[in-house]
Design a protein around this motif. Structure first.
Motif: not given
Length: 124
Positions: A39, A45, A108
């Motif tokens: 990130q 991210r 994520t």
């Protein structure tokens, strides 16, 4: 509860290399697929790489393919990310993450545990 601790970040010049490590404790390391994300300031991210539980399969984000290599040593509860041919755009905080899913994941939300991150800075 699985704890992940990254290390190996630092500052390098363009074209340089780094090796990141992520060591796990508190769980059965070989039961998790492991991923690396990064990130940069002001950005989301980003998926970097994934390695399967046994290490037989690996996947990479398009921006790092052919430059980065993910590997793991289940005997040491550690996953590695070798960063070669680094560019200024690789500058970011790099995170390792563990997923209990038995398949490659690049989002994520599919990861169950995260490390605290390690900074990589590439100067031109």
């Amino acid at each position: 509860q699985v704890k992940l601790v990254e290390s190996g970040g630092g500052s390098v010049q363009t074209g340089g290399s780094l090796r990141l490590s992520c060591t796990a404790s508190g769980g059965t390391f070989s039961s998790f697929g492991m991923g690396w994300f990064r990130q940069a300031p002001g950005k989301e991210r980003e998926f970097v790489a994934y390695i399967s539980r046994g290490g037989a399969s690996a996947y990479y984000g398009d921006s790092v393919k052919d430059r980065f290599t993910i590997s793991r040593d289940n005997a040491k509860n550690t996953v590695y990310l070798q960063l070669n041919s680094l560019k200024p755009e690789d500058t970011a905080v790099y995170y390792c993450a563990a997923s209990a899913l038995g398949r490659a994941v690049i989002t994520t939300r599919r990861y169950d545990y995260w490390g605290q991150g390690t900074q990589v800075t590439v100067s031109s």
